[in-house]
Design a protein around this motif. Sequence first.
Motif, short mmCIF file in Angstrom:
data_model
loop_
_atom_site.label_atom_id
_atom_site.label_comp_id
_atom_site.label_asym_id
_atom_site.label_seq_id
_atom_site.Cartn_x
_atom_site.Cartn_y
_atom_site.Cartn_z
N GLU A 1 1.77 5.19 3.41
CA GLU A 1 0.62 4.79 4.22
C GLU A 1 0.31 3.28 4.16
O GLU A 1 0.44 2.67 3.11
CB GLU A 1 -0.62 5.56 3.75
CG GLU A 1 -1.78 5.40 4.72
CD GLU A 1 -3.15 5.57 4.09
OE1 GLU A 1 -3.30 5.36 2.87
OE2 GLU A 1 -4.08 5.88 4.84
N ASP B 1 -3.03 0.88 5.36
CA ASP B 1 -4.32 0.61 6.00
C ASP B 1 -4.29 -0.83 6.49
O ASP B 1 -3.81 -1.71 5.76
CB ASP B 1 -5.46 0.78 5.00
CG ASP B 1 -5.66 2.23 4.61
OD1 ASP B 1 -5.74 3.08 5.50
OD2 ASP B 1 -5.75 2.51 3.39
N HIS C 1 -7.24 -1.51 2.11
CA HIS C 1 -8.01 -0.33 2.50
C HIS C 1 -9.30 -0.64 3.25
O HIS C 1 -9.74 0.13 4.09
CB HIS C 1 -8.32 0.53 1.28
CG HIS C 1 -9.05 1.79 1.64
ND1 HIS C 1 -10.41 1.93 1.50
CD2 HIS C 1 -8.61 2.94 2.19
CE1 HIS C 1 -10.77 3.13 1.93
NE2 HIS C 1 -9.71 3.77 2.35
N GLU D 1 -2.75 2.91 9.53
CA GLU D 1 -4.11 3.23 9.99
C GLU D 1 -4.79 1.99 10.55
O GLU D 1 -4.86 0.95 9.90
CB GLU D 1 -4.95 3.79 8.84
CG GLU D 1 -6.39 4.08 9.29
CD GLU D 1 -7.32 4.64 8.21
OE1 GLU D 1 -6.82 5.04 7.13
OE2 GLU D 1 -8.53 4.65 8.45
N LYS E 1 -7.97 0.13 11.00
CA LYS E 1 -9.25 0.15 10.29
C LYS E 1 -10.36 -0.50 11.10
O LYS E 1 -10.22 -1.64 11.55
CB LYS E 1 -9.10 -0.62 8.97
CG LYS E 1 -8.42 0.18 7.88
CD LYS E 1 -9.40 1.16 7.30
CE LYS E 1 -8.73 2.05 6.26
NZ LYS E 1 -9.64 3.07 5.75
N GLN F 1 -2.73 6.48 12.70
CA GLN F 1 -3.98 7.19 12.43
C GLN F 1 -5.18 6.26 12.62
O GLN F 1 -5.08 5.04 12.43
CB GLN F 1 -3.97 7.72 10.99
CG GLN F 1 -3.50 6.68 10.01
CD GLN F 1 -3.74 7.00 8.54
OE1 GLN F 1 -4.56 7.84 8.20
NE2 GLN F 1 -3.03 6.31 7.67
CA CA Z 1 -6.15 5.28 5.02
#
Ligand code: CA
Length: 300
Positions: free
Chosen positions: A36, A38, A51, A142, A144, A179
């Motif tokens: 993953e 972010d 993150h 992802e 953010k 995501q």
């Molecule tokens: Ca995440």
Amino acid sequence: MKPKIVIAHRGASGYLPEHTLAAKAMAHAMNPDFIEQDLVLSKDNIPIVIHDIYLDDVTDVSLKFPDKKRPDGRFYVIDFTFNELKTLQVSERFNPKTGVQVYKNRFPKGVGNFTLHSLEEEIVLIQGLNKSTGKNIGIYPEIKEPNFHKKEGKNLTEIVLKTLYQFGYKTKEDNCILQCFDAKELERIRVELKCELFLVQLIEFEEETKQLNHFSSYANGIGPWYKQLLDKKVNGKFTFTSLVTDAHKLGLKVHPYTFRADDLNEFSTFEEMMQTLIVDANIDGAFTDFPDKVVTFLNK
Ligand code: CA
């Protein structure tokens, strides 16, 4: 895609500071299906793997740039150029007010030679490791806080998509899952930006679990909080909400967050957590800080 996938959440973040290249390399060696990322933009529009929009809970920014904090007392990634960000030491996560480490048995806080890096640098590492090991581990980026970025006059999504396409991540077959918590933005990614990647709608609030029909019009899966899958305990056994079966009826995969061996809450062991959610609740993938443990469980 395998019937059940393991997603290395922020890398092997149970063992090394989250989102460092060391944590990603260690995760890669543990054979998850995805690693993953972010993503937050720097001042000079480079997607940084971190993150939060803040820097002060995973770096020494308050010591190195004390004057760059905003009136709310926080330090923002978006106020720093890539070169400035590169001067920060990344640490195991801590509470910026108290200085106390969040997960006390993890890597010690404030030590080690760790730095921030860009999405591009991380893809180069993962694709390089895929080549040298013969594996094909995917990425799971992802987007953010798209609204925060917009308010700051920046468009994170377009910049991230451009980078993904440059590195060959274009369709559902390219081993990349994108995501986002923001449903409007994820829908825009599919409908307006015509992105063909596998899309996962992250779910934070209970009421969002009632919007699966709409999510299935643009997304391929959902990423709920694992507690949204659990119902009351009956005779000491967990029962489940209809979230997974409802999602499956609509063709949506279910990848809940976060499997932490050192933060078990309602479970007595990590084994029980994995058995309950992965097998009994029949999810399709797990975000975990401990990819080695989930990979071992699934191989049994
Ligand atoms: Ca995440």
